[in-house]
Design a protein around this motif. Structure first.
Motif, PDB file in Angstrom:
ATOM      1  N   LEU A 176      -3.222   6.543 -15.266  1.00 46.36           N
ATOM      2  CA  LEU A 176      -1.764   6.668 -15.583  1.00 46.36           C
ATOM      3  C   LEU A 176      -1.548   6.095 -17.032  1.00 46.36           C
ATOM      4  CD1 LEU A 176       0.935   6.981 -14.821  1.00 46.36           C
ATOM      5  CD2 LEU A 176       1.300   4.717 -14.010  1.00 46.36           C
ATOM      6  N   LYS A 177      -2.324   5.222 -17.211  1.00 49.84           N
ATOM      7  CA  LYS A 177      -2.127   4.456 -18.735  1.00 49.84           C
ATOM      8  C   LYS A 177      -2.293   5.656 -19.768  1.00 49.84           C
ATOM      9  CE  LYS A 177      -3.450   0.627 -22.011  1.00 49.84           C
ATOM     10  NZ  LYS A 177      -4.403  -0.537 -22.088  1.00 49.84           N
ATOM     11  N   ALA A 178      -3.541   6.420 -19.585  1.00 48.24           N
ATOM     12  CA  ALA A 178      -3.903   7.692 -20.335  1.00 48.24           C
ATOM     13  C   ALA A 178      -2.907   8.670 -20.428  1.00 48.24           C
ATOM     14  CB  ALA A 178      -5.408   7.956 -20.062  1.00 48.24           C
ATOM     15  N   GLU A 179      -2.354   8.950 -19.251  1.00 49.25           N
ATOM     16  CA  GLU A 179      -1.403   9.792 -19.370  1.00 49.25           C
ATOM     17  C   GLU A 179       0.007   9.528 -19.896  1.00 49.25           C
ATOM     18  OE1 GLU A 179      -2.009  12.846 -18.312  1.00 49.25           O
ATOM     19  OE2 GLU A 179      -3.588  12.783 -16.869  1.00 49.25           O
ATOM     20  N   LEU A 180       0.283   8.218 -19.745  1.00 49.58           N
ATOM     21  CA  LEU A 180       1.691   7.721 -20.451  1.00 49.58           C
ATOM     22  C   LEU A 180       1.189   7.898 -22.192  1.00 49.58           C
ATOM     23  CD1 LEU A 180       2.206   4.591 -18.341  1.00 49.58           C
ATOM     24  CD2 LEU A 180       3.664   7.076 -18.266  1.00 49.58           C
ATOM     25  N   ALA A 181       0.082   7.561 -22.618  1.00 48.28           N
ATOM     26  CA  ALA A 181       0.070   7.819 -23.947  1.00 48.28           C
ATOM     27  C   ALA A 181      -0.125   9.341 -24.309  1.00 48.28           C
ATOM     28  CB  ALA A 181      -1.511   6.972 -24.165  1.00 48.28           C
ATOM     29  N   ALA A 182      -0.429  10.062 -23.529  1.00 46.73           N
ATOM     30  CA  ALA A 182      -0.683  11.606 -23.756  1.00 46.73           C
ATOM     31  C   ALA A 182       0.562  12.126 -23.731  1.00 46.73           C
ATOM     32  CB  ALA A 182      -1.719  12.250 -23.046  1.00 46.73           C
ATOM     33  N   HIS A 183       1.513  11.938 -23.238  1.00 40.66           N
ATOM     34  CA  HIS A 183       2.796  12.539 -23.017  1.00 40.66           C
ATOM     35  C   HIS A 183       4.246  12.065 -23.640  1.00 40.66           C
ATOM     36  CE1 HIS A 183       0.307  14.157 -19.850  1.00 40.66           C
ATOM     37  NE2 HIS A 183       0.910  15.249 -19.986  1.00 40.66           N
ATOM     38  N   TYR A 240       2.903  10.572  -6.930  1.00 36.33           N
ATOM     39  CA  TYR A 240       3.649  10.956  -8.121  1.00 36.33           C
ATOM     40  C   TYR A 240       2.618  11.252  -9.282  1.00 36.33           C
ATOM     41  CZ  TYR A 240       8.565  10.427  -6.614  1.00 36.33           C
ATOM     42  OH  TYR A 240       9.845  10.707  -5.926  1.00 36.33           O
ATOM     43  N   LEU A 241       1.513  10.685  -9.247  1.00 38.08           N
ATOM     44  CA  LEU A 241       0.679  10.757 -10.375  1.00 38.08           C
ATOM     45  C   LEU A 241       0.067  12.220 -10.241  1.00 38.08           C
ATOM     46  CD1 LEU A 241      -1.019   9.572 -12.635  1.00 38.08           C
ATOM     47  CD2 LEU A 241      -2.471   8.746 -11.094  1.00 38.08           C
ATOM     48  N   ARG A 242      -0.496  12.574  -9.164  1.00 37.80           N
ATOM     49  CA  ARG A 242      -1.122  13.875  -8.824  1.00 37.80           C
ATOM     50  C   ARG A 242       0.054  14.935  -9.092  1.00 37.80           C
ATOM     51  NH1 ARG A 242      -4.587  11.597  -9.888  1.00 37.80           N
ATOM     52  NH2 ARG A 242      -6.065  10.482  -8.739  1.00 37.80           N
ATOM     53  N   ARG A 243       1.332  14.839  -8.789  1.00 35.59           N
ATOM     54  CA  ARG A 243       2.240  15.621  -8.880  1.00 35.59           C
ATOM     55  C   ARG A 243       2.838  15.557 -10.549  1.00 35.59           C
ATOM     56  NH1 ARG A 243       8.343  15.340  -5.918  1.00 35.59           N
ATOM     57  NH2 ARG A 243       8.916  14.997  -8.097  1.00 35.59           N
ATOM     58  N   ARG A 244       2.166  14.930 -11.249  1.00 30.87           N
ATOM     59  CA  ARG A 244       2.444  14.872 -12.748  1.00 30.87           C
ATOM     60  C   ARG A 244       3.961  14.119 -13.014  1.00 30.87           C
ATOM     61  NH1 ARG A 244      -1.579  17.263 -15.417  1.00 30.87           N
ATOM     62  NH2 ARG A 244      -0.270  17.649 -17.342  1.00 30.87           N
ATOM     63  N   ALA A 245       4.356  13.388 -12.236  1.00 27.78           N
ATOM     64  CA  ALA A 245       5.644  12.869 -12.555  1.00 27.78           C
ATOM     65  C   ALA A 245       5.278  11.198 -12.959  1.00 27.78           C
ATOM     66  CB  ALA A 245       6.276  12.738 -11.263  1.00 27.78           C
ATOM     67  N   SER A 304       6.780   9.303 -14.909  1.00 29.80           N
ATOM     68  CA  SER A 304       7.537   7.782 -15.127  1.00 29.80           C
ATOM     69  C   SER A 304       7.975   7.326 -13.435  1.00 29.80           C
ATOM     70  CB  SER A 304       8.942   8.365 -15.240  1.00 29.80           C
ATOM     71  OG  SER A 304       9.060   8.881 -16.445  1.00 29.80           O
ATOM     72  N   GLN A 305       7.832   8.066 -12.251  1.00 31.98           N
ATOM     73  CA  GLN A 305       7.766   7.690 -11.146  1.00 31.98           C
ATOM     74  C   GLN A 305       6.505   6.941 -10.613  1.00 31.98           C
ATOM     75  OE1 GLN A 305       9.114  10.593 -12.244  1.00 31.98           O
ATOM     76  NE2 GLN A 305      10.712  11.488 -10.748  1.00 31.98           N
ATOM     77  N   ALA A 306       5.610   7.607 -11.218  1.00 31.28           N
ATOM     78  CA  ALA A 306       4.094   7.042 -10.776  1.00 31.28           C
ATOM     79  C   ALA A 306       3.986   5.675 -11.253  1.00 31.28           C
ATOM     80  CB  ALA A 306       3.046   7.986 -11.327  1.00 31.28           C
ATOM     81  N   GLU A 307       4.387   5.489 -12.532  1.00 33.26           N
ATOM     82  CA  GLU A 307       4.421   4.190 -12.989  1.00 33.26           C
ATOM     83  C   GLU A 307       5.347   3.123 -12.336  1.00 33.26           C
ATOM     84  OE1 GLU A 307       5.569   0.586 -15.251  1.00 33.26           O
ATOM     85  OE2 GLU A 307       6.933   2.178 -14.936  1.00 33.26           O
ATOM     86  N   LEU A 308       6.577   3.590 -11.889  1.00 35.85           N
ATOM     87  CA  LEU A 308       7.528   2.661 -11.108  1.00 35.85           C
ATOM     88  C   LEU A 308       7.052   2.328 -10.008  1.00 35.85           C
ATOM     89  CD1 LEU A 308      10.444   1.748 -10.903  1.00 35.85           C
ATOM     90  CD2 LEU A 308      10.962   3.688  -9.677  1.00 35.85           C
ATOM     91  N   PHE A 309       6.279   3.005  -9.134  1.00 34.72           N
ATOM     92  CA  PHE A 309       5.847   2.730  -7.763  1.00 34.72           C
ATOM     93  C   PHE A 309       4.306   1.997  -8.004  1.00 34.72           C
ATOM     94  CE2 PHE A 309       9.007   5.532  -6.254  1.00 34.72           C
ATOM     95  CZ  PHE A 309       9.543   5.064  -5.317  1.00 34.72           C
ATOM     96  N   LEU A 310       3.503   2.240  -8.736  1.00 36.32           N
ATOM     97  CA  LEU A 310       2.236   1.523  -8.697  1.00 36.32           C
ATOM     98  C   LEU A 310       2.599   0.146  -9.270  1.00 36.32           C
ATOM     99  CD1 LEU A 310      -0.055   4.372 -10.287  1.00 36.32           C
ATOM    100  CD2 LEU A 310       0.014   3.527  -8.137  1.00 36.32           C
ATOM    101  N   ARG A 331       0.857  -1.144  -0.008  1.00 33.84           N
ATOM    102  CA  ARG A 331       0.149  -0.009  -0.100  1.00 33.84           C
ATOM    103  C   ARG A 331       0.813   1.395  -0.130  1.00 33.84           C
ATOM    104  NH1 ARG A 331      -5.033   1.952   1.270  1.00 33.84           N
ATOM    105  NH2 ARG A 331      -5.095   3.998   2.124  1.00 33.84           N
ATOM    106  N   HIS A 332       2.139   1.176   0.595  1.00 30.76           N
ATOM    107  CA  HIS A 332       2.825   2.375   0.651  1.00 30.76           C
ATOM    108  C   HIS A 332       3.440   2.802  -0.622  1.00 30.76           C
ATOM    109  CE1 HIS A 332       3.634   1.450   5.154  1.00 30.76           C
ATOM    110  NE2 HIS A 332       2.558   1.979   5.205  1.00 30.76           N
ATOM    111  N   ALA A 333       3.760   1.507  -1.395  1.00 39.52           N
ATOM    112  CA  ALA A 333       4.207   1.956  -2.867  1.00 39.52           C
ATOM    113  C   ALA A 333       3.112   2.336  -3.541  1.00 39.52           C
ATOM    114  CB  ALA A 333       4.758   0.726  -3.519  1.00 39.52           C
ATOM    115  N   CYS A 334       1.936   2.127  -3.449  1.00 39.27           N
ATOM    116  CA  CYS A 334       0.768   2.511  -4.369  1.00 39.27           C
ATOM    117  C   CYS A 334       0.674   4.016  -3.823  1.00 39.27           C
ATOM    118  CB  CYS A 334      -0.535   1.486  -3.679  1.00 39.27           C
ATOM    119  SG  CYS A 334      -0.824   0.332  -4.848  1.00 39.27           S
ATOM    120  N   LEU A 335       0.685   4.334  -2.565  1.00 41.00           N
ATOM    121  CA  LEU A 335       0.432   5.821  -2.251  1.00 41.00           C
ATOM    122  C   LEU A 335       1.720   6.822  -2.858  1.00 41.00           C
ATOM    123  CD1 LEU A 335      -0.694   5.422   1.703  1.00 41.00           C
ATOM    124  CD2 LEU A 335      -1.983   6.198  -0.241  1.00 41.00           C
ATOM    125  N   ILE A 336       2.639   6.167  -2.952  1.00 44.94           N
ATOM    126  CA  ILE A 336       4.017   6.931  -3.471  1.00 44.94           C
ATOM    127  C   ILE A 336       3.525   7.123  -4.955  1.00 44.94           C
ATOM    128  CG2 ILE A 336       6.026   6.858  -4.158  1.00 44.94           C
ATOM    129  CD1 ILE A 336       6.665   5.288  -1.434  1.00 44.94           C
TER     130      ILE A 336
END
Length: 296
Positions: free
Chosen positions: A102-109, A65-70, A72-78, A56-61
């Motif tokens: 996240l999948k939608a954001e990765l495709a959009a950037h 990161y997703l909310r911070r629009r990072a 790459s790191q969001a994908e790594l921790f999720l 759960r901690h990794a999910c929260l991180i």
């Protein structure tokens, strides 16, 4: 038997206390995230995970990161969250929804999937990316990197490292192999930089000492002898030669010392995990030049 039971109770109590501390830190992280203080929230979640590791901690991180629009790191921790989950350590019920976002954001950037491998394969090898936080290391896997230059550093269990700069220009998938076989007897290119500079500095210092002993010192001795001679023209000629050789000697000593010290400083700071620069030295008539060329 009584002692054994007491010991078991003590261990369980310590484990419960650690879990309580982790829950408290995690709750503080969630409060920070709710008010948009994502960097502080990430730090709190990491502290909670150190105190009591949970998926759960990794999910929260990853969510922070997703909310911070990072992305790459969001994908790594999720991804890490899902990999770490088990029957006794389940994933949060919101993970599927967040992963779709996240999948939608990765495709959009402008992000490229990069497969990172080690050669030879190293089960315990750890990868670090220059654009990630220093404490974020992971096993060889696929990550997403934004357009730009990134320094990848792999560390083996025995402490050996190898680095490589990767430039992402588009979204095309690619593979990067960090090879210890070509790193030169266990040294990465970044490890060779300070030694190369130290060796270059030592060579210049040896040349300076040789010039001092066989060129500058005789000129100085001749000038001293001429100082008692009534022939002032001879003294003037020798003085001019002495001044020129003195300037060259000082310049060579300065260049040698600067390169050697530069090797120590650069090796311990900015070039620790970067490809090595090319170092050149030039000694002219009273002038010493150090050239350092590198790419980012």
């Amino acid at each position: 038997m009584l002692r054994r039971a007491t010991l078991i109770v003590g261990i369980l109590a310590a484990g419960t206390a650690t879990a309580d501390v982790a829950d408290s830190i995690s709750a503080r992280g969630e409060q920070l995230a709710k008010v948009g203080r994502y960097s502080e929230a990430i730090s709190a979640f990491k502290q909670a995970d150190v105190a009591s590791p949970h998926a759960r901690h990794a999910c929260l991180i990853g969510l922070a990161y997703l909310r911070r629009r990072a992305w790459s790191q969001a994908e790594l921790f999720l991804t890490s969250c899902r990999e770490r989950a088990s029957a006794t350590d389940p994933i949060p019920d919101w993970l599927d929804l967040v992963e779709r976002e996240l999948k939608a954001e990765l495709a959009a950037h402008d992000l490229a999937p990069v497969v990172i491998r080690l050669a030879p394969a190293e089960p315990d090898g750890q990868i670090r990316v220059s654009s990630f936080a220093a404490d974020e290391r992971f096993a060889p896997r696929t990550i997403y990197l934004a357009v730009g230059s990134h320094q990848l550093t792999a560390t083996r269990r025995d402490g050996r490292t190898v680095s490589r700069e990767v430039t992402i220009t588009d979204r095309a998938p690619r593979e990067v192999v960090l090879s210890f076989e070509s790193s030169g007897h266990g040294e990465s290119q970044s490890q060779l930089v300070p030694r190369t500079m130290l060796a270059s500095g030592a060579v210049v210092l040896i040349v300076a000492a040789t010039y001092h002993a066989f060129v500058f010192k005789p000129a100085r001795d001749q000038l001293v002898d001429a100082s008692t001679s009534p022939d002032r023209t001879l003294y003037t000629d020798l003085e001019s030669r002495f001044d020129s050789r003195r300037a060259i000697t000082i310049a060579m000593y300065g260049v040698g010392a600067a390169v050697a010290i530069g090797g120590i400083v650069l090796g311990a700071t900015v070039y620790r995990d970067r490809p090595g620069p090319r170092v050149t030295t030039t000694v002219g008539s009273g002038v010493g030049v150090i050239g350092i060329e590198w790419s980012r």
